[in-house]
Design a protein around this motif. Structure first.
Motif, mmCIF file in Angstrom:
data_model
loop_
_atom_site.group_PDB
_atom_site.id
_atom_site.type_symbol
_atom_site.label_atom_id
_atom_site.label_comp_id
_atom_site.label_asym_id
_atom_site.label_seq_id
_atom_site.Cartn_x
_atom_site.Cartn_y
_atom_site.Cartn_z
ATOM 1 N N SER A 94 5.274 -0.937 -3.467
ATOM 2 C CA SER A 94 3.839 -0.975 -2.963
ATOM 3 C C SER A 94 2.927 0.373 -3.637
ATOM 4 N N TYR A 97 -2.217 -8.058 -3.529
ATOM 5 C CA TYR A 97 -1.168 -7.306 -3.720
ATOM 6 C C TYR A 97 -0.286 -8.908 -4.694
ATOM 7 N N MET A 134 4.555 -7.554 0.151
ATOM 8 C CA MET A 134 4.203 -6.742 -0.025
ATOM 9 C C MET A 134 2.642 -6.671 0.900
ATOM 10 N N ARG A 135 2.429 -7.564 0.748
ATOM 11 C CA ARG A 135 0.421 -7.725 1.493
ATOM 12 C C ARG A 135 -0.197 -7.294 2.528
ATOM 13 N N PHE A 136 1.424 -7.163 3.464
ATOM 14 C CA PHE A 136 1.002 -6.596 4.901
ATOM 15 C C PHE A 136 0.408 -4.695 4.823
ATOM 16 N N GLU A 137 1.954 -4.982 4.301
ATOM 17 C CA GLU A 137 2.290 -3.390 3.758
ATOM 18 C C GLU A 137 1.113 -2.608 3.481
ATOM 19 N N THR A 138 0.358 -3.161 2.225
ATOM 20 C CA THR A 138 -0.489 -2.713 1.587
ATOM 21 C C THR A 138 -2.188 -3.676 1.449
#
Length: 279
Positions: free
Chosen positions: A278, A193, A198-202
């Protein structure tokens, strides 16, 4: 006395040599071995227009896409042009063109300002494992391969190997990116991402076409980056360099050199803006 009609010197040998050159030329022409014929065939192959994947909700395995850096200028510094956007593309040197009609193992990759989809700048997304994933969504943080849509004798993949002391370095002394027939661990990439927060959530979520993302090299953890300061006059026109290197700002967010889009066939509803939430 000698007049202008008298033949002097090796006139017989000169006539024979001229006749032999003419025969050789005709033979090469009939066999399509002349350099101009060979070059025309190379250009016809690499600039042949291709069809990108149909627009859909998400990017999938098996899709024919372009990798476009939309925020990078498509012209050298101090140029009079003002277009933006470059695409990842293959290139050939004079030695390659003399020996083949298609791209070969070891051909370099560059960023081209010519955005028309053709053989040299269109890639197919392939799985990095042995599973059949044709039509499945490509997810954030999932390893994949990028295969050139068409090559000569064997499939060619986008590959970046960490250079050794004796090997050649890429633009700005960064890791070079090449076309290779070896789909090993150095040919694996993953999509992240654009916002690091926001990379952990996506992770594990699909993403739509024409969305700004970061393409990360799995083995080195570095990003696929446009080297805008390195422009070359190649046989296919002016191109700029591409490498594996992470350009980031003070907030550790990748800058425009590392932002890419997976471009499919254009649609009226296509949105090229950075997403606010996200993926």
């Amino acid at each position: 006395m000698y007049s202008s009609n008298v033949r002097c010197g090796n006139w017989t040998e000169n006539i024979a040599l001229s006749e032999e050159k003419l025969k050789l030329y005709v033979m090469k022409r009939d066999r399509e071995e002349l350099l101009v014929q060979h070059t025309r065939k190379v250009f016809a192959n690499v600039f042949r227009e291709v069809q990108l994947a149909k627009p859909g909700d998400f990017i999938t395995f098996g899709s024919c896409v372009q990798l476009q850096a939309p925020d990078m200028p498509g012209f050298p510094p101090r140029s009079k042009y003002s277009n933006y956007g470059v695409v990842l593309a293959g290139t050939m040197n004079e030695r390659d063109i003399d020996t083949a009609h298609h791209f070969l193992d070891g051909c370099s990759l560059v960023c081209s300002p010519v955005l028309i989809p053709c053989v040299r700048n269109t890639f197919v997304i392939r799985p990095a494992d042995c599973h059949h994933r044709e039509g499945d969504n490509l997810m954030f943080d999932q390893a994949f391969l990028l295969q050139l849509i068409e090559s000569g004798r064997e499939p060619l993949y986008v590959r970046a190997e960490t250079p050794t002391v004796s090997s050649a370095h890429g633009p700005m002394e960064h890791n070079p990116v090449m076309l290779s027939n070896n789909p090993d661990c150095y040919a694996k990439w993953k999509v992240l991402y654009w916002d690091p927060n926001m990379r952990f959530e996506t992770a594990g979520a699909p993403f739509p076409p024409s969305t700004r993302v970061v393409i990360c090299h799995v083995m080195t953890g570095l990003c696929l980056a446009v080297e805008y300061c390195q422009w070359y006059l190649t046989i296919f026109g002016p191109d700029c360099g591409v490498s594996v290197h992470t350009y980031a700002d003070v907030h550790r967010r990748e800058t425009a050199e590392c932002l890419w889009m997976f471009v499919t066939e254009k649609s009226s509803s296509e949105n090229t803006e950075c997403p606010a939430g996200s993926g």
